[in-house]
Design an enzyme around this catalytic site. Structure first.
Site, PDB file in Angstrom:
ATOM      1  N   GLY A 144       0.983  -1.136   0.189  1.00  0.00           N
ATOM      2  CA  GLY A 144       0.244  -0.225   0.011  1.00  0.00           C
ATOM      3  C   GLY A 144       0.575   1.615   0.362  1.00  0.00           C
ATOM      4  O   GLY A 144      -0.072   2.253   0.572  1.00  0.00           O
ATOM      5  N   THR A 145       1.950   1.630  -0.953  1.00  0.00           N
ATOM      6  CA  THR A 145       2.223   2.448  -0.548  1.00  0.00           C
ATOM      7  C   THR A 145       2.309   3.325  -1.601  1.00  0.00           C
ATOM      8  O   THR A 145       2.354   4.867  -1.523  1.00  0.00           O
ATOM      9  CB  THR A 145       4.471   2.546  -1.090  1.00  0.00           C
ATOM     10  OG1 THR A 145       4.558   1.232  -2.686  1.00  0.00           O
ATOM     11  CG2 THR A 145       5.493   1.099   0.038  1.00  0.00           C
ATOM     12  N   ASN A 146       1.157   3.595  -2.998  1.00  0.00           N
ATOM     13  CA  ASN A 146       1.761   4.052  -3.455  1.00  0.00           C
ATOM     14  C   ASN A 146      -0.284   4.597  -2.865  1.00  0.00           C
ATOM     15  O   ASN A 146      -0.660   5.643  -3.315  1.00  0.00           O
ATOM     16  CB  ASN A 146       0.743   3.780  -4.956  1.00  0.00           C
ATOM     17  CG  ASN A 146       2.028   3.097  -6.098  1.00  0.00           C
ATOM     18  OD1 ASN A 146       2.570   4.558  -5.770  1.00  0.00           O
ATOM     19  ND2 ASN A 146       2.368   2.935  -6.588  1.00  0.00           N
TER      20      ASN A 146
ATOM     21  N   ILE B 132      -6.852  -9.024 -12.141  1.00  0.00           N
ATOM     22  CA  ILE B 132      -7.053  -8.215 -13.305  1.00  0.00           C
ATOM     23  C   ILE B 132      -8.192  -7.523 -13.668  1.00  0.00           C
ATOM     24  O   ILE B 132      -9.330  -8.356 -13.046  1.00  0.00           O
ATOM     25  CB  ILE B 132      -7.452  -9.775 -14.548  1.00  0.00           C
ATOM     26  CG1 ILE B 132      -5.956 -10.096 -14.459  1.00  0.00           C
ATOM     27  CG2 ILE B 132      -8.078  -9.188 -16.063  1.00  0.00           C
ATOM     28  CD1 ILE B 132      -5.899 -11.228 -15.766  1.00  0.00           C
TER      29      ILE B 132
ATOM     30  N   ASN C  90      -4.717   3.693 -13.495  1.00  0.00           N
ATOM     31  CA  ASN C  90      -3.755   2.890 -12.743  1.00  0.00           C
ATOM     32  C   ASN C  90      -1.976   3.182 -12.785  1.00  0.00           C
ATOM     33  O   ASN C  90      -2.122   4.393 -13.622  1.00  0.00           O
ATOM     34  CB  ASN C  90      -3.319   1.456 -13.925  1.00  0.00           C
ATOM     35  CG  ASN C  90      -2.535   0.009 -13.264  1.00  0.00           C
ATOM     36  OD1 ASN C  90      -2.557   0.234 -12.349  1.00  0.00           O
ATOM     37  ND2 ASN C  90      -1.892   0.088 -14.560  1.00  0.00           N
TER      38      ASN C  90
ATOM     39  N   HIS D   3       1.734   1.875 -13.429  1.00  0.00           N
ATOM     40  CA  HIS D   3       2.397   1.268 -14.464  1.00  0.00           C
ATOM     41  C   HIS D   3       3.833   1.743 -13.461  1.00  0.00           C
ATOM     42  O   HIS D   3       4.092   3.352 -14.713  1.00  0.00           O
ATOM     43  CB  HIS D   3       2.340   0.973 -15.383  1.00  0.00           C
ATOM     44  CG  HIS D   3       3.079  -0.659 -15.893  1.00  0.00           C
ATOM     45  ND1 HIS D   3       2.707  -1.456 -15.558  1.00  0.00           N
ATOM     46  CD2 HIS D   3       3.976  -0.256 -16.893  1.00  0.00           C
ATOM     47  CE1 HIS D   3       3.642  -2.411 -16.390  1.00  0.00           C
ATOM     48  NE2 HIS D   3       4.324  -1.438 -17.122  1.00  0.00           N
TER      49      HIS D   3
END
Length: 197
Positions: free
Chosen positions: A12-14, A93, A108, A110
């Site tokens: 959960g760093t983002n 997914i 998202n 990436h």
């Protein structure tokens, strides 16, 4: 006020970067209303709890098909009246129902400069392993809109990060997170929340 639902699968760093950016004013006009974990016991759910954000686990294993799982995630996001879904290190997914129901409202992060090192099979450390194996001198991160093509939606923001001699996949992953992901994901959310994207 933009109502955000965050999809998580790991530490959960983002998610933490988003929480911090909301609390310090880098993201305005937005709030996280739900965090959805892909499995129990991940630290991202603890981060949600520590910040008084409602969370739930919707595990793919609990459903007979991808479609049933997708429907459950979609119904939860609708129930929470979510305006924007943020995939923040989400490894499941996303299916057609969610993509169609939240058309152009799923983003998202990436860990590469798309179109490099993206698509099916490129996630987590695998991206950084591929970048080092290829010998690139610059990598980075990309925030993009999610559509039916894996990592194929329109690009919103990118930030480059230098690859240094002696980097391991783990060292490079950490640098990409710190120098790119944690900057451009909150920035993209702020732009969306304030009608600039």
């Amino acid at each position: 006020m933009l109502r955000i639902g965050v999809l998580v699968s790991g530490g959960g760093t983002n998610l933490q970067a988003i929480i911090d950016a909301i609390s310090n004013g880098k993201i305005t006009n937005a709030e996280i209303v739900t965090v959805v974990g892909s499995r129990p016991g991940i630290y991202a759910l603890e981060r949600a709890k520590l910040n008084n954000i409602p969370s739930i686990v919707i595990s793919r294993k609990a459903f007979n098909s991808l479609e049933e799982h997708d429907t459950a995630v979609c119904e939860h996001m609708k129930y929470c009246d979510v305006d924007l879904i943020v995939m923040a290190g989400y490894l499941s997914i996303v299916g057609d129902k969610l993509i169609n129901e939240f058309n152009n409202k799923i983003i998202n992060i990436h860990p590469s400069l798309i179109p490099s090192f993206c698509g099916p099979g490129f996630y987590g450390l695998k991206v950084h392993e591929a970048a080092l194996e290829r010998g690139v001198k610059i990598t980075g991160a990309t925030v993009h809109i999610v559509n039916e093509v894996c990592d194929g939606g329109p690009i919103l923001l990118q930030k480059a990060v230098e690859v240094k001699p002696g980097d391991t996949p783990e060292v490079l992953q950490k640098r990409v997170m710190e120098e790119a992901e944690w900057e451009i994901l909150p920035k993209a959310i702020d732009l969306i929340a304030n009608g600039k994207i």
